[in-house]
Design a protein around this motif. Structure first.
Motif, PDB file in Angstrom:
ATOM      1  N   ASN A 160      -8.813  10.067 -12.318  1.00  0.00           N
ATOM      2  CA  ASN A 160      -7.876  10.487 -11.281  1.00  0.00           C
ATOM      3  C   ASN A 160      -8.166   9.895  -9.905  1.00  0.00           C
ATOM      4  O   ASN A 160      -7.407  10.118  -8.970  1.00  0.00           O
ATOM      5  CB  ASN A 160      -7.855  12.012 -11.166  1.00  0.00           C
ATOM      6  N   SER A 161      -9.259   9.176  -9.761  1.00  0.00           N
ATOM      7  CA  SER A 161      -9.651   8.708  -8.437  1.00  0.00           C
ATOM      8  C   SER A 161      -8.748   7.579  -7.941  1.00  0.00           C
ATOM      9  O   SER A 161      -8.256   6.760  -8.711  1.00  0.00           O
ATOM     10  CB  SER A 161     -11.107   8.239  -8.471  1.00  0.00           C
ATOM     11  N   LYS A 162      -8.563   7.556  -6.631  1.00  0.00           N
ATOM     12  CA  LYS A 162      -7.795   6.516  -5.962  1.00  0.00           C
ATOM     13  C   LYS A 162      -8.632   5.960  -4.810  1.00  0.00           C
ATOM     14  O   LYS A 162      -9.609   6.599  -4.418  1.00  0.00           O
ATOM     15  CB  LYS A 162      -6.469   7.071  -5.429  1.00  0.00           C
ATOM     16  N   PRO A 163      -8.256   4.820  -4.255  1.00  0.00           N
ATOM     17  CA  PRO A 163      -7.062   4.064  -4.588  1.00  0.00           C
ATOM     18  C   PRO A 163      -7.143   3.385  -5.944  1.00  0.00           C
ATOM     19  O   PRO A 163      -8.226   3.041  -6.413  1.00  0.00           O
ATOM     20  CB  PRO A 163      -6.974   3.011  -3.475  1.00  0.00           C
ATOM     21  N   LYS A 164      -5.991   3.211  -6.541  1.00  0.00           N
ATOM     22  CA  LYS A 164      -5.808   2.348  -7.696  1.00  0.00           C
ATOM     23  C   LYS A 164      -5.002   1.142  -7.209  1.00  0.00           C
ATOM     24  O   LYS A 164      -3.980   1.312  -6.543  1.00  0.00           O
ATOM     25  CB  LYS A 164      -5.055   3.073  -8.818  1.00  0.00           C
ATOM     26  N   ILE A 165      -5.474  -0.046  -7.541  1.00  0.00           N
ATOM     27  CA  ILE A 165      -4.766  -1.258  -7.134  1.00  0.00           C
ATOM     28  C   ILE A 165      -4.546  -2.118  -8.376  1.00  0.00           C
ATOM     29  O   ILE A 165      -5.473  -2.336  -9.155  1.00  0.00           O
ATOM     30  CB  ILE A 165      -5.538  -2.051  -6.065  1.00  0.00           C
ATOM     31  N   LYS A 194      -9.958   0.486  -9.628  1.00  0.00           N
ATOM     32  CA  LYS A 194      -9.871   1.836  -9.095  1.00  0.00           C
ATOM     33  C   LYS A 194     -11.239   2.281  -8.619  1.00  0.00           C
ATOM     34  O   LYS A 194     -12.253   1.628  -8.905  1.00  0.00           O
ATOM     35  CB  LYS A 194      -9.373   2.810 -10.170  1.00  0.00           C
ATOM     36  N   THR A 195     -11.270   3.382  -7.901  1.00  0.00           N
ATOM     37  CA  THR A 195     -12.544   3.957  -7.489  1.00  0.00           C
ATOM     38  C   THR A 195     -12.995   5.020  -8.484  1.00  0.00           C
ATOM     39  O   THR A 195     -12.219   5.495  -9.311  1.00  0.00           O
ATOM     40  CB  THR A 195     -12.441   4.598  -6.098  1.00  0.00           C
ATOM     41  N   PHE A 196     -14.266   5.380  -8.386  1.00  0.00           N
ATOM     42  CA  PHE A 196     -14.761   6.611  -9.018  1.00  0.00           C
ATOM     43  C   PHE A 196     -15.554   7.366  -7.956  1.00  0.00           C
ATOM     44  O   PHE A 196     -16.243   6.769  -7.125  1.00  0.00           O
ATOM     45  CB  PHE A 196     -15.603   6.321 -10.266  1.00  0.00           C
ATOM     46  N   VAL A 206       0.861  -1.185   0.000  1.00  0.00           N
ATOM     47  CA  VAL A 206       0.000   0.000   0.000  1.00  0.00           C
ATOM     48  C   VAL A 206       0.895   1.231   0.000  1.00  0.00           C
ATOM     49  O   VAL A 206       1.571   1.524   0.980  1.00  0.00           O
ATOM     50  CB  VAL A 206      -0.938   0.027   1.220  1.00  0.00           C
ATOM     51  N   VAL A 207       0.917   1.933  -1.133  1.00  0.00           N
ATOM     52  CA  VAL A 207       1.713   3.150  -1.276  1.00  0.00           C
ATOM     53  C   VAL A 207       0.842   4.333  -0.875  1.00  0.00           C
ATOM     54  O   VAL A 207      -0.199   4.588  -1.488  1.00  0.00           O
ATOM     55  CB  VAL A 207       2.208   3.319  -2.729  1.00  0.00           C
ATOM     56  N   LYS A 246       2.994  -8.435  -4.360  1.00  0.00           N
ATOM     57  CA  LYS A 246       2.427  -9.075  -5.548  1.00  0.00           C
ATOM     58  C   LYS A 246       1.329  -8.209  -6.157  1.00  0.00           C
ATOM     59  O   LYS A 246       1.022  -8.330  -7.344  1.00  0.00           O
ATOM     60  CB  LYS A 246       1.860 -10.443  -5.178  1.00  0.00           C
ATOM     61  N   HIS A 247       0.725  -7.373  -5.323  1.00  0.00           N
ATOM     62  CA  HIS A 247      -0.258  -6.399  -5.772  1.00  0.00           C
ATOM     63  C   HIS A 247       0.133  -5.051  -5.160  1.00  0.00           C
ATOM     64  O   HIS A 247       0.731  -5.005  -4.076  1.00  0.00           O
ATOM     65  CB  HIS A 247      -1.666  -6.782  -5.321  1.00  0.00           C
ATOM     66  N   ILE A 248      -0.199  -3.974  -5.855  1.00  0.00           N
ATOM     67  CA  ILE A 248       0.217  -2.645  -5.407  1.00  0.00           C
ATOM     68  C   ILE A 248      -0.985  -1.724  -5.379  1.00  0.00           C
ATOM     69  O   ILE A 248      -1.701  -1.582  -6.390  1.00  0.00           O
ATOM     70  CB  ILE A 248       1.280  -2.030  -6.335  1.00  0.00           C
ATOM     71  N   ALA A 249      -1.206  -1.082  -4.242  1.00  0.00           N
ATOM     72  CA  ALA A 249      -2.241  -0.062  -4.100  1.00  0.00           C
ATOM     73  C   ALA A 249      -1.566   1.292  -3.947  1.00  0.00           C
ATOM     74  O   ALA A 249      -0.504   1.397  -3.332  1.00  0.00           O
ATOM     75  CB  ALA A 249      -3.114  -0.349  -2.877  1.00  0.00           C
ATOM     76  N   VAL A 250      -2.198   2.326  -4.493  1.00  0.00           N
ATOM     77  CA  VAL A 250      -1.705   3.685  -4.266  1.00  0.00           C
ATOM     78  C   VAL A 250      -2.883   4.558  -3.889  1.00  0.00           C
ATOM     79  O   VAL A 250      -3.956   4.481  -4.500  1.00  0.00           O
ATOM     80  CB  VAL A 250      -0.959   4.243  -5.509  1.00  0.00           C
ATOM     81  N   ILE A 251      -2.698   5.350  -2.837  1.00  0.00           N
ATOM     82  CA  ILE A 251      -3.753   6.206  -2.332  1.00  0.00           C
ATOM     83  C   ILE A 251      -3.128   7.462  -1.748  1.00  0.00           C
ATOM     84  O   ILE A 251      -1.986   7.441  -1.269  1.00  0.00           O
ATOM     85  CB  ILE A 251      -4.597   5.460  -1.262  1.00  0.00           C
ATOM     86  N   ASP A 252      -3.866   8.568  -1.809  1.00  0.00           N
ATOM     87  CA  ASP A 252      -3.397   9.813  -1.212  1.00  0.00           C
ATOM     88  C   ASP A 252      -3.541   9.742   0.308  1.00  0.00           C
ATOM     89  O   ASP A 252      -4.474   9.123   0.830  1.00  0.00           O
ATOM     90  CB  ASP A 252      -4.200  11.000  -1.742  1.00  0.00           C
ATOM     91  N   GLY A 253      -2.626  10.400   0.995  1.00  0.00           N
ATOM     92  CA  GLY A 253      -2.627  10.364   2.454  1.00  0.00           C
ATOM     93  C   GLY A 253      -3.138  11.639   3.084  1.00  0.00           C
ATOM     94  O   GLY A 253      -2.698  11.999   4.177  1.00  0.00           O
TER      95      GLY A 253
END
Length: 241
Positions: A166-171, A129-131, A12-13, A97-104
């Protein structure tokens, strides 16, 4: 123990730029939810800083949070770009093995990480990803976001199925990430990920979310980002090989 077993299931980034006042609670929430979900994870905390920016304590806060936490990885380097450079530096530091990215910054529910990851698993997607079905961030951000998405779909008709680039998280899976060639250093990286997903014909899923108003500060996204985004779109659509 084999090397394979040492690789976490999910990285989780978390992009933590100037988020020192909320990042402790957000990280604690993600950590707690990962433990409850019994997911083998690592947290990659990205606290890159601008040269001479001595007022932001985020890098030191992240290093403190990571002390005695073997699952935590801190990326705190002098910036060579903006959000895109931060995101790429976090993705490069991940090992899962999987990567998530989300704003903090607290505008997106951190619980979305588990929700989106489960959809990726069940649907066997390459990327989920989310919308932002509900937005509380005001007319300025909504207008910019609507314009971004309109331009994106105009130049990439196949992207009509994406409701909010542009929405996150993206995994994404590690294999999907390896196939992407991400080079953007600016605000275009989210769009670049979706362009790469189209280019490689990746299977993509979307999940609805709520986007909260940022009560702490104004947006870091300048009005000039619209021109930057348009220039990047034209370059990627017609010139990038």
């Amino acid at each position: 123990m084999s090397e394979e077993k040492k690789i976490p299931e999910l990285s989780v980034v978390i992009l933590c730029y100037h988020s020192s006042d909320v990042v402790r609670d957000l990280v604690a929430q993600v950590e707690r939810e990962m433990e409850e979900a019994k997911i083998d994870y690592e947290l990659v905390l990205v606290g890159n800083y601008l040269p001479g920016d001595v007022k932001d304590p985020t890098p030191s806060v992240l290093k403190e949070l990571a002390r005695d936490k073997p699952r935590f990885v801190v990326v705190a380097k002098e910036k060579e770009g903006m959000m895109g450079w931060d995101m790429r530096s976090g993705l490069e530091a991940s090992s899962g093995k999987h990567i998530a990215v989300i704003d903090g910054d607290g505008q997106m529910p951190m619980s979305d990480v588990i929700k989106v990851y489960r959809v990726l698993q069940v649907g066997k997607y390459d990327l989920v990803k989310t919308f932002r079905a509900q937005r509380q961030d005001g007319w300025y951000r909504r207008t910019i976001s609507g314009f971004y998405n309109f331009l994106f779909r105009l130049l990439y008709p196949a992207a009509h199925v994406f409701r909010d680039i542009n929405s996150k998280p993206k995994i994404m899976t590690r294999e999907a990430y390896r196939r992407m060639h991400l080079v953007s250093n600016d605000w275009f990286t989210d769009a670049e990920i979706m362009i790469e997903a189209l280019r490689h014909d990746l299977s993509v899923g979307e999940v609805s979310t709520v986007f909260y108003k940022n009560e702490r500060r104004g947006t870091f996204v300048p009005a000039s980002a619209i021109y930057e985004f348009l220039g990047n779109l034209i370059y990627y659509r017609f010139f990038k090989k």
